[in-house]
Scaffold this motif. Structure first.
Motif, PDB file in Angstrom:
ATOM      1  N   LEU A 144       4.020   8.979  -6.299  1.00 60.67           N
ATOM      2  CA  LEU A 144       3.676  10.308  -5.997  1.00 60.67           C
ATOM      3  C   LEU A 144       4.417  11.089  -6.757  1.00 60.67           C
ATOM      4  O   LEU A 144       4.040  12.409  -7.273  1.00 60.67           O
ATOM      5  CB  LEU A 144       3.632  10.735  -4.488  1.00 60.67           C
ATOM      6  CG  LEU A 144       2.644   9.777  -3.648  1.00 60.67           C
ATOM      7  CD1 LEU A 144       3.028  10.245  -2.102  1.00 60.67           C
ATOM      8  CD2 LEU A 144       1.317   9.546  -4.150  1.00 60.67           C
ATOM      9  N   GLN A 174      -1.844   9.342  -8.747  1.00 57.66           N
ATOM     10  CA  GLN A 174      -1.276  10.208  -7.690  1.00 57.66           C
ATOM     11  C   GLN A 174      -1.468   9.916  -6.342  1.00 57.66           C
ATOM     12  O   GLN A 174      -0.954  10.691  -5.549  1.00 57.66           O
ATOM     13  CB  GLN A 174      -1.830  11.508  -7.925  1.00 57.66           C
ATOM     14  CG  GLN A 174      -1.568  12.323  -9.414  1.00 57.66           C
ATOM     15  CD  GLN A 174      -0.103  12.132  -9.942  1.00 57.66           C
ATOM     16  OE1 GLN A 174       0.580  12.695  -8.869  1.00 57.66           O
ATOM     17  NE2 GLN A 174       0.201  11.878 -10.987  1.00 57.66           N
ATOM     18  N   ARG A 206       3.338   5.529  -2.318  1.00 54.17           N
ATOM     19  CA  ARG A 206       2.438   5.481  -1.465  1.00 54.17           C
ATOM     20  C   ARG A 206       1.965   3.879  -1.610  1.00 54.17           C
ATOM     21  O   ARG A 206       1.688   3.358  -2.609  1.00 54.17           O
ATOM     22  CB  ARG A 206       1.225   6.187  -1.652  1.00 54.17           C
ATOM     23  CG  ARG A 206       0.164   6.335  -0.636  1.00 54.17           C
ATOM     24  CD  ARG A 206      -0.905   7.331  -0.651  1.00 54.17           C
ATOM     25  NE  ARG A 206      -0.125   8.235   0.223  1.00 54.17           N
ATOM     26  CZ  ARG A 206      -0.613   9.726  -0.087  1.00 54.17           C
ATOM     27  NH1 ARG A 206      -1.543  10.079  -0.825  1.00 54.17           N
ATOM     28  NH2 ARG A 206      -0.038  10.660   0.770  1.00 54.17           N
ATOM     29  N   THR A 253       3.181   6.087   3.493  1.00 48.10           N
ATOM     30  CA  THR A 253       3.939   6.925   2.357  1.00 48.10           C
ATOM     31  C   THR A 253       5.375   6.929   2.776  1.00 48.10           C
ATOM     32  O   THR A 253       5.650   7.208   3.801  1.00 48.10           O
ATOM     33  CB  THR A 253       3.376   8.255   2.540  1.00 48.10           C
ATOM     34  OG1 THR A 253       1.950   8.324   2.129  1.00 48.10           O
ATOM     35  CG2 THR A 253       4.202   9.048   1.263  1.00 48.10           C
ATOM     36  N   GLU A 294     -10.340   8.844   0.445  1.00 50.59           N
ATOM     37  CA  GLU A 294      -9.506  10.131   0.174  1.00 50.59           C
ATOM     38  C   GLU A 294      -8.420  10.166   0.929  1.00 50.59           C
ATOM     39  O   GLU A 294      -8.643  10.103   2.099  1.00 50.59           O
ATOM     40  CB  GLU A 294     -10.314  11.333   0.120  1.00 50.59           C
ATOM     41  CG  GLU A 294     -11.675  11.519  -1.038  1.00 50.59           C
ATOM     42  CD  GLU A 294     -12.089  12.888  -1.102  1.00 50.59           C
ATOM     43  OE1 GLU A 294     -11.983  13.581   0.114  1.00 50.59           O
ATOM     44  OE2 GLU A 294     -12.760  13.370  -1.936  1.00 50.59           O
ATOM     45  N   SER A 303      -4.397  11.664   2.139  1.00 50.82           N
ATOM     46  CA  SER A 303      -3.418  12.725   2.401  1.00 50.82           C
ATOM     47  C   SER A 303      -2.578  12.084   3.467  1.00 50.82           C
ATOM     48  O   SER A 303      -2.556  11.033   3.849  1.00 50.82           O
ATOM     49  CB  SER A 303      -4.230  13.998   2.783  1.00 50.82           C
ATOM     50  OG  SER A 303      -4.517  13.898   4.177  1.00 50.82           O
ATOM     51  N   GLU A 311      -3.976   9.724  -4.360  1.00 51.45           N
ATOM     52  CA  GLU A 311      -5.001  10.321  -3.605  1.00 51.45           C
ATOM     53  C   GLU A 311      -6.292   9.918  -3.364  1.00 51.45           C
ATOM     54  O   GLU A 311      -7.120  10.120  -2.560  1.00 51.45           O
ATOM     55  CB  GLU A 311      -5.268  11.824  -4.196  1.00 51.45           C
ATOM     56  CG  GLU A 311      -6.177  11.814  -5.564  1.00 51.45           C
ATOM     57  CD  GLU A 311      -5.606  11.355  -6.796  1.00 51.45           C
ATOM     58  OE1 GLU A 311      -5.952  11.350  -7.796  1.00 51.45           O
ATOM     59  OE2 GLU A 311      -4.367  11.067  -6.725  1.00 51.45           O
TER      60      GLU A 311
END
Length: 698
Positions: A168, A212, A174, A187, A228, A230, A214
């Protein structure tokens, strides 16, 4: 005795010498200009030519390996390569035949390895324990770093069966992993902060994280799922039913293009925005990719290589339909890896390494991409697009010249359409109908308009004219019709004027105030009745083609007027007088005698004006908004080739594809101008010959 001889200051000999000297100077100057043009032409070709050179590849020396176990992770930086083998040895090996560093033994031989997209982080899994490693090379000094500590750790879900890694930033990672409890995403940070998410999926054949972190791609049989991610939750974005179970998944640089390898070959997928949000769509399958075995992607460019078990190497680029390079290498390749700049390929065979230097500086460029529609990442369909730079480093450069060529031709055509009637009408009236005394004032005044710098005209057009046209759009559009109707009406009523008002020159005193009143009423009254036409047009841009056409037309009027008026005035007066003597009216004499005789000069004036419009830079730069659009009408912006060169050349890196494509556009502009001028000269000569013969026969 008086001497009546006229004094002569030079002899015939001196005069001949001066004539020869002048002739040689003029000839040398003309040849010098031609040589200079040829040098410029060949210099542009020299700068552009490397774009069209095919990629190349050379074979380097073979370096033996002391560790016979196959590598699970491989890479290189500068002149040092590194590998982590199945035997549990992590080693740096110089690529310049230097002595290798001693191997770093791991606590246990690894079962599997996951690498981040930037290849700077490696996650080693051994019997359910994980170890994060980073090969670091600074000033030629190589060492292994352990950002999460040199002690193996275990994920909250337990033993790892399949995993993927994303960095990240420099201090957070991650990990997507398939554990006995199902799929999970963890993470971790260098500060030992841990965030753990469980995903509602209990099995997965392949896992892939975006650079990244995501997005997470998972496959289960022929089903592809996109999650997706987060720190708080994982949401299933879409589920895609594939035709065949995929063998491997890869992401090209930037993380937008997904490569899916199956029995039919390698296909490219990327997300396209729709009513339900972004959804993956299959773009195309590369030809000749059915037999691809190993796939290796470049870290910073959208380029990848395929290696078959027989040693056939093919190099591919995302915007090319087929391989850009094919080479037969020695069979037995187990794994391979690109350098960071894509200029070298490190190949590992059993017991040896071999380094292959690559010459592939512009993989995305082709003549086809300049002129044909290309389906760029995340675009809904193939299109012509010019977008050389963007805010992000992972952008996909778009170098289509079609929007620039279309913008150049549209602006030049509209400017010529605006300037030609005004300039020719003024030239005909000044040369044929206007009183000589008035002509001596009017002609220099119009020619003085040509002394205005184009940057001043562009500044006035962009800052003053564009807002005024936006406020009075309907009046501006109807003004040519109103003026034409007024002129026709005045022409029909002129026969009823008293004889003293029909004398040459006096009609101007009546016509100009009337035209001025009609212009003011049209631009003032109609917009009041309209209520703001530009505000109701959703596609209206304040700086647009109409503003550029008017401003460029104003700049072309003096040039076309001067050349056309000189051509008309140079027609022998005897022709016009003879026509009038035979009973023709002044208008008939102008249209049937004078205009054909001056047609060659008038055509040259129009072509020179068109060439000036095509090469115009500052007016187009300041009055159009500089939006490189291939579509759009009168109220849309545009960008011309010359303006594009002026804008982007200072920002283009010397030697880059962007830099050379700008020179290519300059070369095309030069060739286009030369072709137009050559054709114009040929046509002008034929017109002069034709009407010259007619005049001689008459």
């Amino acid at each position: 005795m008086t001497d009546n001889r006229i004094p002569v200051q030079f002899s015939d000999r001196r005069r001949r010498w001066a004539d020869r000297l002048t002739r040689r100077i003029v000839t040398a100057s003309g040849v010098g200009i031609l040589v200079l043009m040829l040098l410029l032409f060949f210099w542009l070709i020299w700068v552009v030519l490397p774009l069209f050179v095919s990629p190349g590849m050379q074979a380097g020396a073979v370096r033996p390996l002391s560790d016979k176990a196959p590598s699970l992770a491989l890479g290189m930086e500068d002149n040092i390569g590194w590998r982590i083998s199945a035997s549990g040895a992590a080693r740096f090996i110089p690529l310049n035949n230097g002595s290798p560093e001693p191997a770093l033994p791991l606590a246990q031989p690894p079962d599997s390895v996951a690498t981040s997209a930037d290849r700077r982080s490696i996650l080693v899994e051994s019997h359910g324990t994980l170890l994060l490693m980073q090969p670091t090379i600074i000033n030629g000094e190589a060492q292994w770093r352990f950002p999460l500590g040199d002690k193996p750790f275990v994920l909250p879900g337990g033993v790892t069966q399949n995993m993927a890694l994303a960095a990240l930033d420099n201090a957070r990672w991650r990990i997507a992993a398939l554990t006995p409890d199902g799929l999970s995403v963890t993470t971790l940070s260098a500060r030992r902060e841990v965030t753990h998410l469980r995903i509602d999926q209990h099995s997965a054949d392949l896992l892939l994280l975006s650079p990244q972190g995501e997005l997470l791609y998972t496959t289960e049989g022929s089903v592809l799922r996109v999650w997706e991610l987060s720190n708080e939750r994982a949401r299933l974005r879409e589920t895609v039913a594939l035709a065949q179970p995929p063998r491997t998944l890869h992401l090209l640089a930037g993380g937008q293009s997904l490569l899916i390898q199956d029995k039919s070959g390698i296909s490219q997928w990327f997300a396209i925005a729709g009513d339900r949000g972004a959804r993956l769509q299959k773009i195309h399958t590369w030809r000749q990719s059915r037999d691809a075995g190993l796939i290796v992607t470049e870290p910073n460019r959208r380029v990848f290589a395929t290696l078959t078990p027989q040693g056939l190497l093919r190099l591919w680029a995302s915007k090319q339909p087929g391989p850009i390079l094919s080479r037969q290498l020695t069979p037995g390749i187990r794994t391979a890896q690109f350098s960071a700049r894509g200029d070298r390929l490190l190949v590992e065979r059993e017991n040896s390494w071999q380094l292959y230097p690559l010459d592939n500086p512009w993989p995305d460029f082709s003549w086809r991409n300049l002129w044909q529609k290309v389906w760029y990442e995340n675009y809904p369909k193939p299109d012509w697009v010019w977008q050389s730079t963007a805010a992000g480093d992972s952008y996909q450069a778009k170098f289509s010249l079609i929007p620039l060529v279309i913008g150049t031709l549209k602006a030049a055509a509209l400017a010529l359409l605006f300037a030609t009637p005004l300039a020719l009408a003024a030239a005909m009236y000044t040369a044929w109908f206007m009183a000589p005394g008035l002509r001596r004032w009017v002609k220099p005044a119009i020619e003085m308009m040509g002394a205005l710098p184009s940057v001043v005209i562009g500044l006035i057009a962009g800052l003053w004219l564009a807002p005024r046209i936006s406020d009075a759009l309907l009046g501006v559009l109807l003004l040519p019709l109103m003026l034409a109707g007024t002129l026709l009406l005045c022409g029909a009523l002129s026969a009823r004027l008293p004889a003293r008002w029909r004398q040459p020159g006096r009609e101007v005193a009546l016509l100009l105030p009337l035209l001025l009143i009609v212009t003011l009423l049209t631009l003032w009254l109609l917009p009041l009745l309209d209520g703001g036409l530009s505000e109701r047009l959703h596609h209206y841009e304040q700086r647009n083609l109409l503003v550029a056409g008017l401003a460029m037309g104003f700049a072309l009027v003096p040039l076309i007027f001067t050349l056309a008026e000189d051509a008309l005035f140079s027609v022998p007066a005897e022709l016009g007088q003879g026509s009038l003597a035979l009973g023709a009216t002044p208008w008939q004499t102008l249209t049937r005698v004078v205009l054909p005789g001056a047609s060659a000069g008038i055509f040259a004036a129009l072509m020179i004006g068109f060439g000036r419009a095509v090469g115009e830079t500052m007016i187009v730069l300041m009055a159009t908004g500089n939006t490189p659009e291939s579509e759009g009408g009168l109220f849309s912006g545009l960008r011309a080739l010359s303006a594009n060169i002026a804008i982007e050349m200072p920002e283009a890196a010397a030697g880059s594809a962007h830099y050379r494509i700008l020179f290519l556009s300059a070369l095309l502009l030069l060739i286009f101008t030369l072709v137009i001028n050559t054709l114009a000269e040929l046509i002008r000569q034929r017109l002069r010959q034709r009407y010259g013969q007619n005049e001689a026969q008459g």
